[in-house]
Design a protein around this motif. Sequence first.
Motif, short mmCIF file in Angstrom:
data_model
loop_
_atom_site.label_atom_id
_atom_site.label_comp_id
_atom_site.label_asym_id
_atom_site.label_seq_id
_atom_site.Cartn_x
_atom_site.Cartn_y
_atom_site.Cartn_z
N ARG A 27 -1.49 -11.84 -10.62
CA ARG A 27 -1.59 -10.86 -11.70
C ARG A 27 -0.19 -10.41 -12.14
NH1 ARG A 27 1.59 -8.00 -10.07
NH2 ARG A 27 1.56 -6.23 -8.65
N GLY A 32 2.25 0.79 -16.33
CA GLY A 32 1.51 1.65 -15.39
C GLY A 32 1.92 1.25 -13.98
N GLU A 33 3.19 1.52 -13.64
CA GLU A 33 3.70 1.07 -12.35
C GLU A 33 3.85 2.24 -11.39
OE1 GLU A 33 3.39 -2.05 -11.18
OE2 GLU A 33 4.64 -2.66 -12.88
N HIS A 34 3.43 2.02 -10.17
CA HIS A 34 3.42 3.06 -9.14
C HIS A 34 2.59 4.27 -9.58
CE1 HIS A 34 6.15 1.17 -6.26
NE2 HIS A 34 6.79 0.69 -7.30
N ASP A 36 -0.95 3.73 -9.36
CA ASP A 36 -2.30 3.49 -8.83
C ASP A 36 -2.61 4.25 -7.56
OD1 ASP A 36 -0.76 1.84 -7.16
OD2 ASP A 36 -2.16 0.15 -7.24
N TYR A 37 -1.59 4.66 -6.81
CA TYR A 37 -1.86 5.51 -5.65
C TYR A 37 -1.59 6.98 -5.99
CZ TYR A 37 3.15 4.56 -5.27
OH TYR A 37 4.48 4.39 -5.55
N CYS A 171 -0.84 0.03 -0.04
CA CYS A 171 -0.86 -0.23 -1.49
C CYS A 171 -2.06 0.44 -2.16
CB CYS A 171 -0.92 -1.73 -1.76
SG CYS A 171 -2.47 -2.49 -1.27
N GLY A 172 -1.98 0.55 -3.48
CA GLY A 172 -3.10 1.06 -4.27
C GLY A 172 -4.09 -0.06 -4.57
N ILE A 173 -4.96 0.18 -5.55
CA ILE A 173 -6.05 -0.77 -5.82
C ILE A 173 -5.70 -1.76 -6.93
CG2 ILE A 173 -7.21 0.81 -7.46
CD1 ILE A 173 -8.94 -1.69 -5.05
N MET A 174 -4.58 -1.54 -7.62
CA MET A 174 -4.32 -2.33 -8.83
C MET A 174 -4.41 -3.84 -8.64
SD MET A 174 -1.12 -2.47 -11.42
CE MET A 174 0.20 -2.81 -10.27
N ASP A 175 -3.68 -4.38 -7.67
CA ASP A 175 -3.54 -5.84 -7.58
C ASP A 175 -4.88 -6.50 -7.29
OD1 ASP A 175 -0.96 -5.05 -7.76
OD2 ASP A 175 -0.43 -5.52 -5.69
N LEU A 220 6.52 -6.32 0.61
CA LEU A 220 6.19 -4.90 0.48
C LEU A 220 6.43 -4.14 1.78
CD1 LEU A 220 2.87 -4.50 -1.49
CD2 LEU A 220 5.13 -3.78 -2.17
N TYR A 225 8.29 0.92 -0.22
CA TYR A 225 7.03 1.23 -0.90
C TYR A 225 6.31 2.42 -0.25
CZ TYR A 225 2.49 0.46 -3.07
OH TYR A 225 1.32 0.61 -3.78
N GLY A 339 5.30 -4.83 -10.93
CA GLY A 339 4.96 -4.86 -9.50
C GLY A 339 5.69 -3.74 -8.76
N ALA A 340 5.84 -3.92 -7.48
CA ALA A 340 6.40 -2.85 -6.65
C ALA A 340 7.89 -2.61 -6.92
CB ALA A 340 6.19 -3.17 -5.18
C1 GLA Z 1 2.30 -3.15 -5.54
C2 GLA Z 1 1.03 -2.53 -4.97
C3 GLA Z 1 0.18 -1.92 -6.09
C4 GLA Z 1 1.00 -1.00 -6.98
C5 GLA Z 1 2.31 -1.67 -7.40
C6 GLA Z 1 3.23 -0.73 -8.14
O1 GLA Z 1 1.99 -4.25 -6.34
O2 GLA Z 1 0.28 -3.48 -4.28
O3 GLA Z 1 -0.92 -1.24 -5.52
O4 GLA Z 1 1.25 0.22 -6.34
O5 GLA Z 1 3.01 -2.20 -6.30
O6 GLA Z 1 2.67 -0.35 -9.36
#
Ligand code: GLA
Length: 388
Positions: A27, A32-34, A36-37, A171-175, A220, A225, A339-340
């Motif tokens: 993906r 919309g970075e950082h 999702d958490y 990590c958050g749910i985005m990926d 990561l 992170y 990404g991160a």
């Molecule tokens: C990584 C994490 C995601 C998100 C991004 C930053 O990809 O896995 O959950 O926090 O960093 O947006």
Amino acid sequence: MKEKLLEEFERVFGGTDDCRVFFAPGRVNLIGEHTDYNGGHVFPCALTIGTYAVARKNGMDTCRFYSMNFVNQGIKAVNLDELEYDKEEYNWANYPMGVISMLNEKETRVNEGIDFLVYGNIPNASGLSSSASLEVLTAFACRELFGFEMSLVDIALLSQRAENRFIGVNCGIMDQFAIAMGKKNNAIFLDTATLKYEYAPIELKDAKIVITCSNKKRGLGDSKYNERRSECEDALKSIQTVKKIESLGELNEKEFEEIKNVIGDEVKIRRAKHAVYENQRTIKAVDALKAGDIKTFGELMNASHLSLQKDYEVTGIELDTIVETSWTVPGVIGARMTGAGFGGCTVAIVKNENVDEYIKTVGDTYLKKIGYAADFYTVEIGDGPKEL
Ligand code: GLA
């Protein structure tokens, strides 16, 4: 592709009866970075590059994993009762192991071993979610092999749990969501607080999405992170002493400015500011896109990068060099890290007629300044996981 994978499977494990072949994408996040958490919005899309697997039940109580990307590691074999994270011993296989361990947490869904050969064409540790791709792929393949029911959203959530609890990256749910729910030619506008989502067609017509890989490796787990995440949590706790909110994503810019000093710490104020402003930028960017205003979308991408650079401090010289050079090239509508951060990739929207010039200018400048080359990919937006 399928034949090549099956041939390799035959060579490694012997036989291909009952083998099935699966794919899950990588993906890229457009903006919309950082967030999702932090209970904010994200706007990622699945790619046509990703990870392939040949899988079968093997009638044993041992799972055997083999990666065509890490051939020198050979077969990693592990008993179903002994699925425990071990960085050195299992390396990349920790990801499928983590997923199987979560699948079997409450009930035994994977009740016999599998043989699992994988091949990925996502550049490794590039910030295009090769690990989430592998996680979703494993969950999807197991669902198909063992015939249990699980929705794609639940596959995303389970894969995130594997990353959080088995791998140890918060990590958050985005990926995982972007990968499990990917849809050709669409990005996903996801509210991470509620998991409500909406597909938004990306019709760029005279422009392309160009990803530049810095080739600065980033894992990561090794990065800062988790530290950024806890800085945001601390900021939220301070704000909660004076305002009833569940996440930073509930605040708009004005509300944040009025309340920010309660956080007390200059660094944490900047971290929280990024989370709040980036979420608002994402909402505005999707509105702009829907209105056909790609120029505003690009400007918001640029602003996102600056915020990640100055306030969130997750860029670094490699990503900054690519993005800052991108901004000087004609026909670049917007460019930012994706990404991160701390290495990995950038994403740019570039007019078709300027793509060659873009690659040349950014490539030359990067090599000169950083000392090694960047790689370029013009990518297409693809679907979620599937059986081939
Ligand atoms: C990584 C994490 C995601 C998100 C991004 C930053 O990809 O896995 O959950 O926090 O960093 O947006």
